[in-house]
Structure formats: C-alpha cells, structure tokens
Design a protein around this motif. Structure first.
Motif, PDB file in Angstrom:
ATOM      1  N   LEU A  23       0.810  -1.216   0.000  1.00 22.61           N
ATOM      2  CA  LEU A  23       0.000   0.000   0.000  1.00 22.61           C
ATOM      3  C   LEU A  23       0.844   1.268   0.000  1.00 22.61           C
ATOM      4  O   LEU A  23       0.432   2.278  -0.559  1.00 22.61           O
ATOM      5  CB  LEU A  23      -0.961   0.011   1.198  1.00 22.61           C
ATOM      6  CG  LEU A  23      -2.290  -0.704   0.976  1.00 22.61           C
ATOM      7  CD1 LEU A  23      -2.094  -2.168   0.744  1.00 22.61           C
ATOM      8  CD2 LEU A  23      -3.233  -0.442   2.108  1.00 22.61           C
ATOM      9  N   LEU A  24       2.015   1.242   0.640  1.00 18.04           N
ATOM     10  CA  LEU A  24       2.838   2.444   0.708  1.00 18.04           C
ATOM     11  C   LEU A  24       4.112   2.354  -0.119  1.00 18.04           C
ATOM     12  O   LEU A  24       4.905   3.296  -0.139  1.00 18.04           O
ATOM     13  CB  LEU A  24       3.168   2.779   2.169  1.00 18.04           C
ATOM     14  CG  LEU A  24       1.966   3.125   3.049  1.00 18.04           C
ATOM     15  CD1 LEU A  24       2.408   3.496   4.448  1.00 18.04           C
ATOM     16  CD2 LEU A  24       1.139   4.256   2.438  1.00 18.04           C
ATOM     17  N   GLY A  25       4.339   1.246  -0.797  1.00 17.38           N
ATOM     18  CA  GLY A  25       5.433   1.152  -1.745  1.00 17.38           C
ATOM     19  C   GLY A  25       6.829   0.980  -1.172  1.00 17.38           C
ATOM     20  O   GLY A  25       7.819   1.142  -1.888  1.00 17.38           O
ATOM     21  N   MET A  26       6.953   0.638   0.107  1.00 22.94           N
ATOM     22  CA  MET A  26       8.280   0.391   0.683  1.00 22.94           C
ATOM     23  C   MET A  26       8.773  -0.981   0.244  1.00 22.94           C
ATOM     24  O   MET A  26       8.011  -1.803  -0.251  1.00 22.94           O
ATOM     25  CB  MET A  26       8.221   0.445   2.211  1.00 22.94           C
ATOM     26  CG  MET A  26       7.939   1.795   2.770  1.00 22.94           C
ATOM     27  SD  MET A  26       7.974   1.750   4.588  1.00 22.94           S
ATOM     28  CE  MET A  26       7.472   3.422   4.956  1.00 22.94           C
ATOM     29  N   ARG A  27      10.053  -1.221   0.447  1.00 24.70           N
ATOM     30  CA  ARG A  27      10.647  -2.536   0.201  1.00 24.70           C
ATOM     31  C   ARG A  27      11.047  -3.144   1.538  1.00 24.70           C
ATOM     32  O   ARG A  27      11.507  -2.430   2.432  1.00 24.70           O
ATOM     33  CB  ARG A  27      11.913  -2.403  -0.650  1.00 24.70           C
ATOM     34  CG  ARG A  27      11.668  -2.050  -2.068  1.00 24.70           C
ATOM     35  CD  ARG A  27      12.935  -2.098  -2.934  1.00 24.70           C
ATOM     36  NE  ARG A  27      14.184  -2.232  -2.210  1.00 24.70           N
ATOM     37  CZ  ARG A  27      15.128  -1.292  -2.137  1.00 24.70           C
ATOM     38  NH1 ARG A  27      14.977  -0.147  -2.740  1.00 24.70           N
ATOM     39  NH2 ARG A  27      16.250  -1.505  -1.475  1.00 24.70           N
ATOM     40  N   LEU A  28      10.892  -4.453   1.651  1.00 20.63           N
ATOM     41  CA  LEU A  28      11.410  -5.174   2.814  1.00 20.63           C
ATOM     42  C   LEU A  28      12.913  -5.284   2.610  1.00 20.63           C
ATOM     43  O   LEU A  28      13.378  -5.926   1.671  1.00 20.63           O
ATOM     44  CB  LEU A  28      10.772  -6.552   2.947  1.00 20.63           C
ATOM     45  CG  LEU A  28      11.288  -7.425   4.086  1.00 20.63           C
ATOM     46  CD1 LEU A  28      11.052  -6.767   5.438  1.00 20.63           C
ATOM     47  CD2 LEU A  28      10.634  -8.798   4.033  1.00 20.63           C
ATOM     48  N   LEU A  29      13.683  -4.634   3.470  1.00 17.19           N
ATOM     49  CA  LEU A  29      15.136  -4.581   3.315  1.00 17.19           C
ATOM     50  C   LEU A  29      15.832  -5.744   4.009  1.00 17.19           C
ATOM     51  O   LEU A  29      16.800  -6.291   3.493  1.00 17.19           O
ATOM     52  CB  LEU A  29      15.666  -3.254   3.856  1.00 17.19           C
ATOM     53  CG  LEU A  29      15.062  -2.007   3.209  1.00 17.19           C
ATOM     54  CD1 LEU A  29      15.478  -0.756   3.966  1.00 17.19           C
ATOM     55  CD2 LEU A  29      15.457  -1.919   1.740  1.00 17.19           C
ATOM     56  N   ARG A  30      15.349  -6.082   5.185  1.00 14.94           N
ATOM     57  CA  ARG A  30      15.901  -7.232   5.909  1.00 14.94           C
ATOM     58  C   ARG A  30      14.933  -7.622   7.011  1.00 14.94           C
ATOM     59  O   ARG A  30      14.112  -6.825   7.447  1.00 14.94           O
ATOM     60  CB  ARG A  30      17.292  -6.953   6.465  1.00 14.94           C
ATOM     61  CG  ARG A  30      17.390  -5.851   7.482  1.00 14.94           C
ATOM     62  CD  ARG A  30      18.858  -5.549   7.833  1.00 14.94           C
ATOM     63  NE  ARG A  30      18.975  -4.339   8.607  1.00 14.94           N
ATOM     64  CZ  ARG A  30      19.167  -4.278   9.913  1.00 14.94           C
ATOM     65  NH1 ARG A  30      19.262  -5.410  10.617  1.00 14.94           N
ATOM     66  NH2 ARG A  30      19.267  -3.129  10.539  1.00 14.94           N
ATOM     67  N   ARG A  31      15.084  -8.882   7.423  1.00 10.61           N
ATOM     68  CA  ARG A  31      14.202  -9.435   8.456  1.00 10.61           C
ATOM     69  C   ARG A  31      14.994 -10.483   9.209  1.00 10.61           C
ATOM     70  O   ARG A  31      15.719 -11.275   8.610  1.00 10.61           O
ATOM     71  CB  ARG A  31      12.998 -10.059   7.766  1.00 10.61           C
ATOM     72  CG  ARG A  31      12.060 -10.792   8.665  1.00 10.61           C
ATOM     73  CD  ARG A  31      10.959 -11.412   7.848  1.00 10.61           C
ATOM     74  NE  ARG A  31      10.082 -12.163   8.695  1.00 10.61           N
ATOM     75  CZ  ARG A  31       8.834 -12.421   8.401  1.00 10.61           C
ATOM     76  NH1 ARG A  31       8.323 -12.013   7.271  1.00 10.61           N
ATOM     77  NH2 ARG A  31       8.096 -13.107   9.229  1.00 10.61           N
ATOM     78  N   LYS A  32      14.828 -10.508  10.540  1.00 11.31           N
ATOM     79  CA  LYS A  32      15.556 -11.502  11.331  1.00 11.31           C
ATOM     80  C   LYS A  32      14.730 -11.910  12.544  1.00 11.31           C
ATOM     81  O   LYS A  32      14.182 -11.074  13.248  1.00 11.31           O
ATOM     82  CB  LYS A  32      16.896 -10.949  11.800  1.00 11.31           C
ATOM     83  CG  LYS A  32      17.710 -11.990  12.552  1.00 11.31           C
ATOM     84  CD  LYS A  32      19.118 -11.564  12.808  1.00 11.31           C
ATOM     85  CE  LYS A  32      19.803 -12.708  13.560  1.00 11.31           C
ATOM     86  NZ  LYS A  32      21.197 -12.533  13.728  1.00 11.31           N
TER      87      LYS A  32
END
Length: 128
Positions: A23-32
């Motif tokens: 919806l807001l166009g961000m990217r998932l950069l990292r997840r842990k």
C-alpha cells in the motif's frame, strides 16, 4: 549524525509488511528472527539503509495488542499526488482516516491513513 530508523511494535508482522510494501510502496530490506528473545525485526524503506532512514517493525511473538498511547503523532511520507495515493490505498483495502484536502489553517494538501495496528501515516503532496 543521521536518523537511522523509527521503530513500531506490531501485532501481525505479515499484515504490517504487506501494508507498508503493497500500500505504501516500501521494500522489505531485511528481516531476522530472534527465537531466544521471542521477537522478529523487519526493516522497510524506500532505499538502502546506508542512505535512507527506514522503518523498523518489531513483532514480539507473545504480545497480542499494544496501547498506542497519546504521545505518538504520525509518520509522514511524501507522495506525488495525495488524492491518487489515497484512491490507490483505498482500492487495495487500506483505511484513509482523513480524506485528502488542505491542511487546517493552511494550504498544504494532506491526508492520513492508518496501518493495521492503528498507527497514523500522513501523506503529503510533493513540494509542500
């Protein structure tokens, strides 16, 4: 010095990641995941963390809800066209809680949307 990130605690990480990416166009950069601490961190943004301030979503696995409190205001995001952004967000099932229009006592065009946990996000037109 520079601002690195803003952190929000969320109750449903997948739903929140979907909101901020789709919806807001961000990217998932990292997840842990941190199994010993029973939490997950996800960092999202519009560019690489080395050059941009990002959003950290913290999901504590055993917490079902949070009291947002009265001190939190909002996160602001610049969009090219506030009206079009709101139409797009609504068409994807997002909640616009303040329709686009001029700021009270001003002329800046803005709107507010709400994420799955109730956090407010202000949308501001480019060239405020």
């Amino acid at each position: 010095m520079r601002l690195l990130h803003t952190m929000l605690r969320v109750t449903d990480l997948e739903k929140s990641i979907t909101f901020y990416t789709e919806l807001l166009g961000m990217r998932l950069l990292r997840r842990k995941d941190f199994p010993e601490g029973k939490f997950t961190l996800a960092f999202l943004g519009y560019g690489d963390e080395s050059d941009h301030t990002v959003l950290e979503l913290t999901h504590n696995w055993e917490v079902a809800s949070y009291d947002l409190g009265t001190a939190y205001g909002h996160i602001a995001i610049e969009v090219e066209d506030v009206y079009a952004a709101c139409d797009d967000i609504k068409s994807r099932g997002g909640q616009v809680v303040r329709e686009p229009g001029p700021m009270k006592h001003g002329s800046t065009i803005l709107a507010f949307v709400e994420d799955p946990d109730g956090y407010k996000i202000e949308l501001l037109g480019g060239g405020r």
